[in-house]
Design a protein around this motif. Structure first.
Motif, PDB file in Angstrom:
ATOM      1  N   PHE A 284     -14.303  14.011  62.843  1.00 42.63           N
ATOM      2  CA  PHE A 284     -15.171  14.509  64.012  1.00 42.63           C
ATOM      3  C   PHE A 284     -15.584  15.789  63.933  1.00 42.63           C
ATOM      4  CE2 PHE A 284     -15.671  16.088  68.399  1.00 42.63           C
ATOM      5  CZ  PHE A 284     -16.843  14.842  68.955  1.00 42.63           C
ATOM      6  N   VAL A 285     -14.759  16.829  63.854  1.00 40.81           N
ATOM      7  CA  VAL A 285     -15.353  18.059  63.516  1.00 40.81           C
ATOM      8  C   VAL A 285     -15.995  18.364  62.542  1.00 40.81           C
ATOM      9  CG1 VAL A 285     -14.566  20.383  63.467  1.00 40.81           C
ATOM     10  CG2 VAL A 285     -13.035  18.959  64.988  1.00 40.81           C
ATOM     11  N   ASN A 287     -18.066  16.124  61.018  1.00 44.79           N
ATOM     12  CA  ASN A 287     -19.343  15.709  61.264  1.00 44.79           C
ATOM     13  C   ASN A 287     -20.311  16.754  62.103  1.00 44.79           C
ATOM     14  OD1 ASN A 287     -18.977  13.472  59.656  1.00 44.79           O
ATOM     15  ND2 ASN A 287     -18.175  12.111  61.438  1.00 44.79           N
ATOM     16  N   LYS A 288     -19.655  17.347  63.214  1.00 49.37           N
ATOM     17  CA  LYS A 288     -20.370  18.299  64.064  1.00 49.37           C
ATOM     18  C   LYS A 288     -20.949  19.539  62.963  1.00 49.37           C
ATOM     19  CE  LYS A 288     -19.797  16.441  68.086  1.00 49.37           C
ATOM     20  NZ  LYS A 288     -20.841  15.641  68.834  1.00 49.37           N
ATOM     21  N   LEU A 289     -19.950  19.971  62.206  1.00 52.09           N
ATOM     22  CA  LEU A 289     -20.559  20.739  61.517  1.00 52.09           C
ATOM     23  C   LEU A 289     -21.582  20.796  60.340  1.00 52.09           C
ATOM     24  CD1 LEU A 289     -16.833  22.434  60.233  1.00 52.09           C
ATOM     25  CD2 LEU A 289     -18.691  23.582  61.533  1.00 52.09           C
ATOM     26  N   GLN A 291     -23.695  18.336  60.977  1.00 50.86           N
ATOM     27  CA  GLN A 291     -25.105  18.234  61.595  1.00 50.86           C
ATOM     28  C   GLN A 291     -25.460  19.572  62.037  1.00 50.86           C
ATOM     29  OE1 GLN A 291     -24.034  16.004  65.329  1.00 50.86           O
ATOM     30  NE2 GLN A 291     -23.647  14.186  64.170  1.00 50.86           N
ATOM     31  N   LYS A 292     -24.769  20.508  62.295  1.00 50.29           N
ATOM     32  CA  LYS A 292     -25.105  22.002  62.467  1.00 50.29           C
ATOM     33  C   LYS A 292     -25.749  22.576  61.267  1.00 50.29           C
ATOM     34  CE  LYS A 292     -23.275  26.565  63.880  1.00 50.29           C
ATOM     35  NZ  LYS A 292     -22.054  27.441  64.190  1.00 50.29           N
TER      36      LYS A 292
END
Length: 293
Positions: A284-285, A287-289, A291-292
């Motif tokens: 989850f973390v 995937n956020k990275l 996307q960033k």
């Protein structure tokens, strides 16, 4: 037309069947069996007595198991940080070396192919007080009092974390090195032309471009460290006391020393759920990275 479509759908599954059969036999079936055993009180001899979720209450009331969970978390945090930082650091150094790069890759990778038993025996001799090992000898040489690291409650887990990390750093280094070498050279050249220095080239260009590999590595590291067994068991057998006891080592002892297969199965189920949750959080973390960047 229908027959052709049916063949296209079935053909891939025919090729997958052998691997799928093996996977089910050695992974899926044992997991289902462990879940089933966890609801029974069974010593390996005699009849199995259904006990419901009693085994789960028993393992969480067990102070040794709670200590094993705590040690496992420290191993996961420490081992992941060490292996990630050292693996990526060595990969960056190697990617900038032109001479003897192949020889250095082999040297760093050697611990990965040596058995855990051999590595643990080597380090056990190095840390030995009687007969005196290399580490106590060096400490004496510098006027320090030798410490029995593997028998010291404060140091034993740290040594296990360092040694477990040392064994696998080379593998992660190779993965990171391969990823760095696959970075588009035109992007690197453009960054250099724009005046990008060595530090910014890696932190602002190369590392963000391999963020997907870093996330995948984090998943592998978290999953692997949570299921760690061999180094702790061979080097200290979970000692001194429960200082280096891990969930996997305590599960092994519960099953094959205490012959409490129901409780050991409950521990196995807990370990599987713990690993899935940890990996889920990392993904989850991650995937956020991604996307960033």
């Amino acid at each position: 037309m229908k027959n052709q479509k049916l063949k296209k759908r079935i053909t891939p599954w025919l090729f997958l069947l052998p691997a799928l059969f093996v996977y089910c036999a050695v992974v899926i079936f044992p997991i289902i069996q462990s879940i089933g055993f966890s609801f029974y009180d069974y010593s390996g001899i005699g009849e199995m007595k259904f006990s419901g979720i009693t085994n789960y209450f028993k393992i969480f009331k067990n102070s040794s198991f709670r200590i094993a969970i705590r040690n496992n978390i420290w191993l996961m945090l420490g081992g992941t940080c060490i292996q990630m930082i050292m693996g990526l650091g060595l990969a960056i150094i190697l990617s900038n070396i032109k001479k003897f790069a192949n020889a250095l890759r082999v040297v760093y990778f050697v611990p990965c192919i040596i058995s855990s038993m051999a590595i643990c025996q080597i380090f056990a001799k190095m840390f030995s007080i009687t007969p005196e090992g290399v580490i106590p000898g060096i400490m004496k040489l510098f006027g320090m009092t030798p410490i029995a690291f593997l028998s010291d409650v404060k140091w034993a887990l740290i040594i296990v974390i360092i040694l477990d990390s040392y064994k696998f750093v080379g593998m992660h280094m190779i993965i990171f090195y391969t990823a760095l070498m696959d970075v588009d050279e035109s992007v690197v050249d453009a960054a250099i032309i724009d005046g990008c220095g060595w530090w910014k080239l890696h932190t602002k260009v190369k590392i963000p471009m391999i963020i997907n590999i870093i996330v995948a590595e984090l998943v592998i590291l978290v999953n692997g460290t949570l299921k760690a067994f061999d180094v702790s068991y061979i080097l200290t057998e979970g000692g001194p006391g429960t200082a280096t006891e891990l969930v996997a080592t305590y599960m092994y002892k519960t099953a094959f020393t205490m012959t409490k297969y129901g409780q050991a199965s409950a521990m196995a189920v807990f370990l599987a759920i713990e690993s899935l949750l940890a990996v889920g959080i990392v993904r989850f973390v991650g995937n956020k990275l991604q996307q960033k960047y």
